[in-house]
Motif scaffolding. Structure first.
Motif, PDB file in Angstrom:
ATOM      1  N   ASP A   1       0.906  -1.304   0.489  1.00 24.60           N
ATOM      2  CA  ASP A   1      -0.358   0.196  -0.003  1.00 24.60           C
ATOM      3  C   ASP A   1       0.204   1.149   0.019  1.00 24.60           C
ATOM      4  O   ASP A   1       0.088   2.112  -0.115  1.00 24.60           O
ATOM      5  N   GLU A   2       1.740   1.348   0.402  1.00 22.89           N
ATOM      6  CA  GLU A   2       2.157   2.219   0.800  1.00 22.89           C
ATOM      7  C   GLU A   2       3.468   2.861  -0.434  1.00 22.89           C
ATOM      8  O   GLU A   2       3.959   3.755  -1.332  1.00 22.89           O
ATOM      9  N   ALA A   3       3.928   1.463  -1.607  1.00 21.23           N
ATOM     10  CA  ALA A   3       3.901   1.870  -2.598  1.00 21.23           C
ATOM     11  C   ALA A   3       3.395   2.105  -3.536  1.00 21.23           C
ATOM     12  O   ALA A   3       3.631   3.180  -4.715  1.00 21.23           O
ATOM     13  N   LYS A   4       2.329   2.120  -3.786  1.00 21.40           N
ATOM     14  CA  LYS A   4       0.896   1.980  -4.447  1.00 21.40           C
ATOM     15  C   LYS A   4       0.900   3.729  -4.138  1.00 21.40           C
ATOM     16  O   LYS A   4       0.574   4.874  -5.649  1.00 21.40           O
ATOM     17  N   ALA A   5       1.100   4.139  -2.783  1.00 30.35           N
ATOM     18  CA  ALA A   5       0.887   5.320  -2.950  1.00 30.35           C
ATOM     19  C   ALA A   5       2.428   6.742  -3.076  1.00 30.35           C
ATOM     20  O   ALA A   5       1.483   7.448  -3.808  1.00 30.35           O
ATOM     21  N   ARG A   6       3.834   5.918  -2.722  1.00 32.68           N
ATOM     22  CA  ARG A   6       4.496   6.527  -3.448  1.00 32.68           C
ATOM     23  C   ARG A   6       4.533   6.678  -4.784  1.00 32.68           C
ATOM     24  O   ARG A   6       4.958   8.029  -5.593  1.00 32.68           O
ATOM     25  N   LEU A   7       4.001   5.518  -5.483  1.00 32.62           N
ATOM     26  CA  LEU A   7       3.826   5.309  -7.120  1.00 32.62           C
ATOM     27  C   LEU A   7       3.059   6.194  -7.785  1.00 32.62           C
ATOM     28  O   LEU A   7       3.029   7.023  -7.983  1.00 32.62           O
ATOM     29  N   GLY A   8       1.620   6.494  -6.901  1.00 32.32           N
ATOM     30  CA  GLY A   8       0.406   7.213  -7.221  1.00 32.32           C
ATOM     31  C   GLY A   8      -0.138   6.388  -8.161  1.00 32.32           C
ATOM     32  O   GLY A   8      -0.418   6.759  -8.978  1.00 32.32           O
ATOM     33  N   ALA A   9      -0.182   5.405  -8.311  1.00 32.37           N
ATOM     34  CA  ALA A   9      -1.079   4.558  -9.002  1.00 32.37           C
ATOM     35  C   ALA A   9      -1.727   3.357  -8.367  1.00 32.37           C
ATOM     36  O   ALA A   9      -2.345   3.297  -7.472  1.00 32.37           O
ATOM     37  N   SER A  10      -2.611   2.818  -9.531  1.00 33.92           N
ATOM     38  CA  SER A  10      -3.586   1.870  -8.732  1.00 33.92           C
ATOM     39  C   SER A  10      -2.633   0.138  -8.814  1.00 33.92           C
ATOM     40  O   SER A  10      -1.730  -0.511  -9.127  1.00 33.92           O
ATOM     41  N   GLU A  11      -3.964  -0.612  -8.446  1.00 37.14           N
ATOM     42  CA  GLU A  11      -3.376  -1.851  -7.830  1.00 37.14           C
ATOM     43  C   GLU A  11      -3.159  -2.323  -9.806  1.00 37.14           C
ATOM     44  O   GLU A  11      -1.487  -2.599  -9.481  1.00 37.14           O
ATOM     45  N   SER A  12      -3.622  -2.603 -10.746  1.00 39.64           N
ATOM     46  CA  SER A  12      -3.496  -3.105 -12.228  1.00 39.64           C
ATOM     47  C   SER A  12      -2.547  -2.409 -12.642  1.00 39.64           C
ATOM     48  O   SER A  12      -1.099  -2.970 -13.272  1.00 39.64           O
ATOM     49  N   ILE A  13      -1.670  -0.948 -12.410  1.00 42.65           N
ATOM     50  CA  ILE A  13      -0.298  -0.437 -12.731  1.00 42.65           C
ATOM     51  C   ILE A  13       0.477  -0.714 -12.126  1.00 42.65           C
ATOM     52  O   ILE A  13       1.906  -1.537 -12.660  1.00 42.65           O
ATOM     53  N   PHE A  14       0.289  -0.724 -10.183  1.00 38.80           N
ATOM     54  CA  PHE A  14       1.114  -1.750 -10.197  1.00 38.80           C
ATOM     55  C   PHE A  14       1.097  -2.761 -10.185  1.00 38.80           C
ATOM     56  O   PHE A  14       2.783  -3.080  -9.911  1.00 38.80           O
ATOM     57  N   ARG A  15       0.487  -3.576 -10.515  1.00 35.88           N
ATOM     58  CA  ARG A  15       1.136  -5.238 -11.276  1.00 35.88           C
ATOM     59  C   ARG A  15       1.894  -5.019 -12.000  1.00 35.88           C
ATOM     60  O   ARG A  15       2.494  -6.277 -12.270  1.00 35.88           O
ATOM     61  N   GLN A  16       1.006  -4.297 -13.137  1.00 37.87           N
ATOM     62  CA  GLN A  16       2.075  -4.151 -15.024  1.00 37.87           C
ATOM     63  C   GLN A  16       3.222  -3.903 -14.338  1.00 37.87           C
ATOM     64  O   GLN A  16       4.418  -4.352 -15.198  1.00 37.87           O
ATOM     65  N   LEU A  17       4.032  -3.132 -13.214  1.00 35.84           N
ATOM     66  CA  LEU A  17       5.630  -3.194 -13.230  1.00 35.84           C
ATOM     67  C   LEU A  17       6.101  -3.922 -12.081  1.00 35.84           C
ATOM     68  O   LEU A  17       7.260  -4.184 -12.443  1.00 35.84           O
ATOM     69  N   ARG A  18       4.688  -4.824 -11.439  1.00 37.34           N
ATOM     70  CA  ARG A  18       6.093  -5.527 -11.073  1.00 37.34           C
ATOM     71  C   ARG A  18       6.079  -6.632 -11.466  1.00 37.34           C
ATOM     72  O   ARG A  18       7.025  -7.385 -11.917  1.00 37.34           O
TER      73      ARG A  18
END
Length: 195
Positions: free
Chosen positions: A20-37
């Motif tokens: 959750d902290e990483a998504k907040a720092r990135l400013g992205a949704s779960e799907s965007i975060f998953r793409q980058l992961r």
């Protein structure tokens, strides 16, 4: 236990963030975060003292700064130009964030700008039509099999037969507007067959 004994064990977790902290720092949704992961832009770290997956703040900052550095005009965003946040533009166009990021780095999205009042991906704005034009320009000059069948006046079975015989050439068209590279028949091979 003494605090001085525990501190060295916990030290490696410094600079690591929860999901959750990483998504907040990135400013992205779960799907965007998953793409980058999945693309290994952001790695998963597990510490011996904490088995939950953690994400390095430095990797997130490196991705953001690399993307922002690719935008030539880092001045304040021009409000008179119709722009939208990059993540929203990707959703509207239907292209992955990494595709849009690659196009920005290549300089093919000239409208990209940075809003200094925002953080993370929310600070990057693009013109929707500019992004769509850049994505379409990168697509291979090819058409799906169904459209090929209509062009040559045949069926899908005929198209498959012509592909098997080498009369038509199949290629991956991408990056597609919906985030997938799709198999398509090159226009050059269709023209050659019709000739």
């Amino acid at each position: 236990m003494r605090a001085e004994d525990v501190k060295p064990l916990l030290a490696p977790t410094a600079g690591l963030l929860s999901r959750d902290e990483a998504k907040a720092r990135l400013g992205a949704s779960e799907s965007i975060f998953r793409q980058l992961r999945l693309a290994a832009v952001i790695g998963r770290h597990v510490e011996p003292t904490d088995r939950r997956p953690r994400y390095a703040a430095t990797e997130i900052e490196a991705f953001l700064s690399d993307l922002q550095a690719a935008i030539p005009n880092r001045a304040a965003i021009d409000r008179s130009v119709d722009r939208m946040v990059l993540v929203d533009a990707c959703r509207k166009v239907g292209t992955p964030l990494l595709t849009a990021a690659a196009l920005i780095r290549a300089g093919t999205v000239p409208s990209a700008a940075i809003d200094p009042g925002r953080k993370g991906l929310g600070a990057i704005h693009v013109d929707l039509q500019d992004l769509r034009t850049a994505v379409i320009a990168k697509m291979l000059d090819a058409v799906p099999k169904l459209k090929t069948a209509a062009i040559i006046g045949g069926s899908l079975r005929m198209v498959d037969y012509l592909l098997t015989m080498g009369e038509l050439t199949l290629a991956k068209r991408g990056p597609a507007l919906r985030g997938h590279t799709i198999p398509a028949v090159t226009c050059a091979s269709i023209d050659s067959f019709l000739a």
